[in-house]
Design an enzyme around this catalytic site. Sequence first.
Site, PDB file in Angstrom:
ATOM      1  N   VAL A 154      52.314  46.989  46.445  1.00  0.00           N
ATOM      2  CA  VAL A 154      51.410  48.036  46.931  1.00  0.00           C
ATOM      3  C   VAL A 154      52.213  49.265  47.363  1.00  0.00           C
ATOM      4  O   VAL A 154      51.844  50.406  47.086  1.00  0.00           O
ATOM      5  CB  VAL A 154      50.566  47.505  48.114  1.00  0.00           C
ATOM      6  CG1 VAL A 154      49.809  48.635  48.785  1.00  0.00           C
ATOM      7  CG2 VAL A 154      49.612  46.447  47.619  1.00  0.00           C
ATOM      8  N   ALA A 155      53.332  49.008  48.055  1.00  0.00           N
ATOM      9  CA  ALA A 155      54.100  50.129  48.585  1.00  0.00           C
ATOM     10  C   ALA A 155      54.821  50.889  47.480  1.00  0.00           C
ATOM     11  O   ALA A 155      54.945  52.106  47.540  1.00  0.00           O
ATOM     12  CB  ALA A 155      55.110  49.614  49.604  1.00  0.00           C
ATOM     13  N   GLU A 191      50.556  54.623  42.688  1.00  0.00           N
ATOM     14  CA  GLU A 191      49.231  54.786  42.086  1.00  0.00           C
ATOM     15  C   GLU A 191      48.526  56.046  42.597  1.00  0.00           C
ATOM     16  O   GLU A 191      47.644  56.583  41.941  1.00  0.00           O
ATOM     17  CB  GLU A 191      48.382  53.519  42.293  1.00  0.00           C
ATOM     18  CG  GLU A 191      47.776  53.337  43.673  1.00  0.00           C
ATOM     19  CD  GLU A 191      48.793  52.878  44.725  1.00  0.00           C
ATOM     20  OE1 GLU A 191      49.916  52.519  44.334  1.00  0.00           O
ATOM     21  OE2 GLU A 191      48.456  52.900  45.916  1.00  0.00           O
ATOM     22  N   ASP A 234      48.094  94.563  29.206  1.00  0.00           N
ATOM     23  CA  ASP A 234      47.468  95.845  28.878  1.00  0.00           C
ATOM     24  C   ASP A 234      48.171  96.926  29.676  1.00  0.00           C
ATOM     25  O   ASP A 234      48.797  96.638  30.684  1.00  0.00           O
ATOM     26  CB  ASP A 234      46.010  95.852  29.364  1.00  0.00           C
ATOM     27  CG  ASP A 234      45.115  95.002  28.506  1.00  0.00           C
ATOM     28  OD1 ASP A 234      45.564  94.606  27.430  1.00  0.00           O
ATOM     29  OD2 ASP A 234      43.982  94.744  28.944  1.00  0.00           O
ATOM     30  N   ASP A 272      40.552  92.166  28.730  1.00  0.00           N
ATOM     31  CA  ASP A 272      39.334  92.396  29.507  1.00  0.00           C
ATOM     32  C   ASP A 272      38.066  92.449  28.658  1.00  0.00           C
ATOM     33  O   ASP A 272      36.978  92.253  29.161  1.00  0.00           O
ATOM     34  CB  ASP A 272      39.458  93.674  30.350  1.00  0.00           C
ATOM     35  CG  ASP A 272      39.997  94.841  29.548  1.00  0.00           C
ATOM     36  OD1 ASP A 272      40.000  94.740  28.305  1.00  0.00           O
ATOM     37  OD2 ASP A 272      40.411  95.853  30.146  1.00  0.00           O
ATOM     38  N   ASP A 299      38.926  90.396  23.248  1.00  0.00           N
ATOM     39  CA  ASP A 299      40.184  89.822  23.735  1.00  0.00           C
ATOM     40  C   ASP A 299      40.088  88.302  23.856  1.00  0.00           C
ATOM     41  O   ASP A 299      41.104  87.619  23.964  1.00  0.00           O
ATOM     42  CB  ASP A 299      40.527  90.386  25.120  1.00  0.00           C
ATOM     43  CG  ASP A 299      40.968  91.836  25.054  1.00  0.00           C
ATOM     44  OD1 ASP A 299      41.571  92.199  24.027  1.00  0.00           O
ATOM     45  OD2 ASP A 299      40.713  92.593  26.001  1.00  0.00           O
ATOM     46  N   ASN A 302      60.151  54.726  48.024  1.00  0.00           N
ATOM     47  CA  ASN A 302      59.755  53.472  47.388  1.00  0.00           C
ATOM     48  C   ASN A 302      60.974  52.732  46.860  1.00  0.00           C
ATOM     49  O   ASN A 302      61.094  51.506  47.000  1.00  0.00           O
ATOM     50  CB  ASN A 302      58.812  53.732  46.212  1.00  0.00           C
ATOM     51  CG  ASN A 302      57.485  54.291  46.687  1.00  0.00           C
ATOM     52  OD1 ASN A 302      57.259  54.409  47.878  1.00  0.00           O
ATOM     53  ND2 ASN A 302      56.626  54.644  45.752  1.00  0.00           N
ATOM     54  N   ASN A 305      54.916  52.357  54.262  1.00  0.00           N
ATOM     55  CA  ASN A 305      54.233  53.039  53.158  1.00  0.00           C
ATOM     56  C   ASN A 305      53.148  53.976  53.686  1.00  0.00           C
ATOM     57  O   ASN A 305      53.018  55.121  53.262  1.00  0.00           O
ATOM     58  CB  ASN A 305      53.620  51.982  52.237  1.00  0.00           C
ATOM     59  CG  ASN A 305      53.034  52.603  50.994  1.00  0.00           C
ATOM     60  OD1 ASN A 305      53.646  53.502  50.434  1.00  0.00           O
ATOM     61  ND2 ASN A 305      51.872  52.162  50.586  1.00  0.00           N
ATOM     62  N   THR A 355      54.879  56.980  56.060  1.00  0.00           N
ATOM     63  CA  THR A 355      55.832  57.915  55.464  1.00  0.00           C
ATOM     64  C   THR A 355      55.217  58.708  54.315  1.00  0.00           C
ATOM     65  O   THR A 355      55.549  59.857  54.116  1.00  0.00           O
ATOM     66  CB  THR A 355      57.106  57.202  54.968  1.00  0.00           C
ATOM     67  OG1 THR A 355      56.721  56.221  54.016  1.00  0.00           O
ATOM     68  CG2 THR A 355      57.872  56.576  56.101  1.00  0.00           C
TER      69      THR A 355
END
Length: 914
Positions: free
Chosen positions: A295-296, A300, A342, A645, A649, A711, A739, A742
Amino acid sequence: MPSSSPRPTTPAPTAPHQAHLQATDALARQHGVDLASGLTAEEALARGERHGPNALPAARPRSLLQRLAEQLRDFMVLVLLGAAAVAGLVGEWTDAAVILVIVLLNAVIGCVQAWRADQALAALRRLAAAQATALRNGMPQTVPAHALVPGDVVLIEAGNQIPADLRLFEIAQLKVDESALTGESVTVGKEDAVLQAEEVQSLGDHRNMAFKGTTATHGRARGLVVATGMQTELGRMAQLLDEDAPPTPLQRRLAAFGKRLALVVLAICAVVFGVGVLRGEAVWQMGLTAISLAVAAIPEALPAVVTVLLALGARRMVEVHALVRRLPSVETLGSVTVICSDKTGTLTQNRMRVERVLSPEGVWHADAAVPSPLPAVLGETLRAAALCNDARALPDWPASDAALLPEAWVGDPTETALMVAAEVAGLAARQLGHLSPRHHEWPFDSERKRMATLHGPCTPAHGDDAVLYVKGAPESVLPLCTVQWQPSGAAPLDGQAVLRQAQGLAAQGLRVLAVARRTVPLEAARWPADEAERHLELLGLLAMIDPPRPEAAQAVRECQTAGIVPVMITGDHPATARAMAQRLGIVQAADAPVLTGADLAGMDDRALQAQVDVVQVYARVDPAQKIRIVQALQARGHFVAMTGDGVNDAPALQRADIGVAMGRGGTDVAREASSLVLLDDNFATIVAAVREGRRIYDNIRKFVRYTMTGNSGEIWTIFLAPLLWLPMPLQPIHILWVNLVTDGLPGLALAAEPAETGVMDRPPRPPQESLFAQGMWQHILFVGLLIGGLCLAVQAWALHTGLAHWQTMVFTVLTLAQMAHVLAVRSERTPLWRQGMGSNRPLLGAVACTVALQLCTIYVPALQPIFKTEALSAGELALCMAAAAVVYAAVEAEKAWRRRAAKPAAAPAHRRAR
Ligand code: ATP
């Protein structure tokens, strides 16, 4: 004062879908509006309350609960919840509760992040909302399109998106692209005539109507709003608008990378689990450790955090007047190698002033006294320039002021300048339109580079004849002229001599217009442009100045030091363009090469590709040709930002890597096609946006570098411990906690990191360059290894000396080392002491908060059993801090090494990015 619009006294208006069967006057009466002055502001407000906003309902934003559920549906979270359930089943109630709390906290942080990103994006969307020009209180006013009400009178021009369903009138060559509604790609010409029911089979047959969601591509018209919001044809067929943005390329790459990394991490977790069990640790404990580690360490949340960083960055860009319409462009702005801009209004101020008028009677300098009496041809030249003109006087300026101030007029700056010049010469320009009413017009467009208007009998000398006035670029108007108007009558025209004269003026940086006339019968109103605009009599030339924007030259220099090539593409004369480019520093030499639209037309793509490396000024270029320049630059490996503009264009804006539209002067079509809108139409803003883009990308890199290194430190610690015959250094709770604290706060605070010094002194980043390039991988591995090594060294030493608090110490080293790391990675090069601690206060606050929380877990007795910690002695805490300081020193040493390595290879200041 304009008359207030009469209250509706007549029966309810015709149903909107019947409006094409009615004459506009009848419809206006039904809607209780005077077509000449529109609604009053109060009436519009009252109707707004009755009818609701002119908008299609968007999908409802997700509720907090839905968001929370989304966070909890994540696979890794489900695994953790499973682990909590198992912990509960085996009687480890504290573990189960702590895991649940951590999961919940993580979800809350995720929600807050998503909410902030949504807020930032919604604010951007509000800023990008469509506008319309409506007649209110007798004056054209820009109003948000959602504020339009039935009965409003709307002014439509080429490039406008049709903001509501309109019954059209006062139509001048209006053509509408209805493909969004009908699927038909051919533009439809519009006309005022009342239609018969049997003529109208489908939406495409409504020739006197324009429908919401379609776009005007040519000409102009006025329209009476007959339906708004869900009552419009678009509303009747619309689905709910889904406003979710698709993921950006970087997010997609990160998600794919995350999946691959997840497999590696899972393999490591399996090894950790296996080794632990073999060494006799409890299976349940090792399972929870492996899950916590997975998990840490699996990143993801990275794509989600990148959204937050991009969205907050885009929000900040508004402060430098750059509105981001597509999120991915925030991450790619830093790769721009060429900015094609331009000239008029972007590099120059678009504050035109007529400087000279040349007629056969001589030259009149606009700041000199007006000759009295006004010479006949000079007078007619200025008269033509004021009549063949769409600028209008603002009603609330006293007539005496209007003579001198462009602010007293609304319209295109070229045209307001002509009005002012006519007033200065004493022609009472604001009255001219009443005396010589306009019967027809052939509007200006940048391909024809001219416009023409037809005016009713002007003076008795003209009998019943009308006069056609034409004004435009000399090369466009002169070939249509056969004679020159002289005080004594028509005389032969030396077209070449006049062109040379125009060229001489252009070489001084002046914009030159030629003005001509022709006496025609009134029925010329039905002639096509090329039949009307022939056999003209040349009247004179007008030369205007448009000073460069004061900040443009500095922005051009900044581009050059940043390895970005500034390129000017203009519809103006080559000599005018070159003179301005030289004044701004885009080119140095007075004979710098200039490619014209005609040159482009004569070149094939390969020849053009050979030229784009040396040419920085393009003149008399049709908007349609811009796309070839973009393609040629891209073929040469450039990453192109291109401004535009107008309607034409749009293809080039879409094709460019970053299409940049004008927020003030641009059309809706151009805005829709572009990824960035300049709220102030200013070239310097593009450069500021590139600088912001580089800052944001740097910060994303810093965030990834920081979290992934953390990690990696956690993985190394747990993976190496059994190999070194050390007991399991951390409890699952420790891993989850580290996890949580931090990654959350300090990571996000990196979004507030200011731009690095020298961010615009380095060359652009290659667009395909990996996020992990330039030593990031190595950093993640080695600094992670250092953190792991320090944790294990402290563990081994503590065990060796018999200190009972070794696990709490490892836990603390891991947290503090990451705090030291986050402070050090604030810059890739500059040492922290030179950046100053206070230059990112949110980060300082986040670090202080994290350290305080960590100390709570150690010293608050109630928390000790939950976190399985013990109070550290001062000496032990000092040791943990010293270990963290080593990480800080190592990263600073790495930065010093980078600085030294970068010096000899430093880019020369004016390196061209090829
Ligand atoms: P840029 O492309 O840098 O904005 P530009 O404003 O000169 O430059 P266009 O608007 O396409 O480009 O104009 C092209 C030419 O058409 C101008 O150089 C001028 O000679 C002529 N022109 C511009 N505005 C008008 C106008 N309102 N009426 C008649 N002719 C015009």
